[in-house]
Enzyme design. Structure first.
Site: not given
Ligand code: PA5
Length: 339
Positions: A223, A333, A239
């Site tokens: 950001e 948005k 892993h």
């Protein structure tokens, strides 16, 4: 050396001032902890609702709480959420869709609830439902308001006896770090790390209490510096991700691993880091280590978090961008509101 003084003119949105005030914001935010009524006590678990810059407060609370804390970044709630749950909604704007939907639903299952927000629909919902809410100062970016979203909770959990570490003791080390990272004549350590990361794709590694800090580094680099960054946690990455190193030199030459370290790392995690460093070197991959400072795990994690905020700020300047605006988030948005 970059002309840091000149580069600071890119900071049109005033992120430097917000960053500079973090230690004082922490002090002020701890003072807001008293607004959490003692009546909510008796809960057995905690669900924090939030997204993005607001949700990270839930992850950090989870790291240091002695009770189970789950952060929900979703419209839907876990099926086990009940009257024994302390439900906390965090939304800087008070308008975040997922948080509002989940909070409305959650209030049907528990009345032990609280919100932290600047206002908006979330504050209105709290007023309507007679739920306490903590007012957060307006005018900041959500990610720059972290002190106000986290420390009222750490303060009240500390009062209830549910926190490992002393939240008020972090202010001194944060002030010291601010003094070390604030721009002056000489290049500082945050600027030097930003220079190392410039033009690369940082992959931030944390473990246990530093896992949410690694995630915060990643999102702050996204950001503030407007560039890709990734994160992963130990020991899990041993892993799976480790296998991906085999071809990383070829397909991901600009990758650079940043290990976030504390003196409280589990000894086996510390050993894994040493082995990983060898594996990375043998594959020709770059890495660096950043060690947190402070007397306890909480202080060291917050030191690392605040240091990462400074690094992402300077990286933004090196990238030639203003750290503050987050246009793609706002645009998305806006598009979601279209019919
Ligand atoms: O950093 C940002 O601006 C975002 O990650 C926001 O925090 C996120 O979209 C949620 O908004 P709010 O924090 O207002 O609930």
């Amino acid at each position: 050396m970059p002309n840091w003084k000149e580069l600071l003119s890119l900071d049109e949105g005033g992120m430097l001032q917000a960053l500079r005030q973090f230690p004082e914001q922490v002090e002020r935010a701890l003072g807001l902890a008293c607004r959490v009524p003692n009546g909510v006590q008796g809960f057995k678990n905690v669900v924090v609702l939030g997204m993005g810059g607001s949700a990270i407060a839930g992850d950090l609370l989870a790291s240091f709480s002695t009770l189970p804390v789950v952060t929900v970044r979703d419209y839907e709630l876990p099926p086990w959420l009940s009257g024994d749950t302390f439900l906390i909604a965090i939304s800087y704007s008070g308008e975040t869709e997922e948080t509002l939907v989940a909070f409305r639903e959650g209030l049907r299952r528990t009345r032990r609830a609280l919100a932290l927000t600047t206002g908006g629909a979330l504050a209105a919902l709290c007023e309507e439902e007679e739920i306490p809410w903590i007012p957060v100062p307006p005018g900041l970016q959500p990610r720059a308001a972290l002190a106000f979203l986290l420390f009222p909770l750490l303060g009240c959990f500390s009062r209830f006896g549910y926190v490992r570490g002393n939240p008020s003791s972090v202010v001194t080390i944060l002030r010291r770090l601010r003094d070390a990272c604030f721009p002056d004549e000489n290049e500082n350590v945050a600027q030097s790390v930003a220079k190392i990361l410039c033009g690369k794709v940082p992959v931030i590694y944390g473990a246990r209490t530093t896992a949410p800090v690694a995630y915060r580094w990643k999102t702050q680099i996204n950001e503030n510096a407007k560039q890709p960054a990734y994160w992963m946690e130990l020991p899990e990455l041993c892993h799976n991700e480790i296998v991906g190193y085999e071809l990383a030199g070829k397909v991901f030459p600009q990758g650079i691993v940043v290990f976030l370290r504390t003196s409280f790392d589990h000894p086996r995690v510390a050993k894994r880091v040493e082995i990983l460093k060898e594996v990375l070197s043998s594959r020709g991959l770059k890495f660096l280590e950043v060690w947190g400072e402070g007397e306890d795990a909480l202080s060291q994690a917050l030191w690392l978090l605040y240091f990462g905020d400074w690094v992402s700020f300077y990286l933004a300047l090196l990238n030639g961008v203003d750290p503050t605006p987050v246009r793609p988030i706002q645009e998305l948005k806006r598009m979601l509101k279209e019919p």
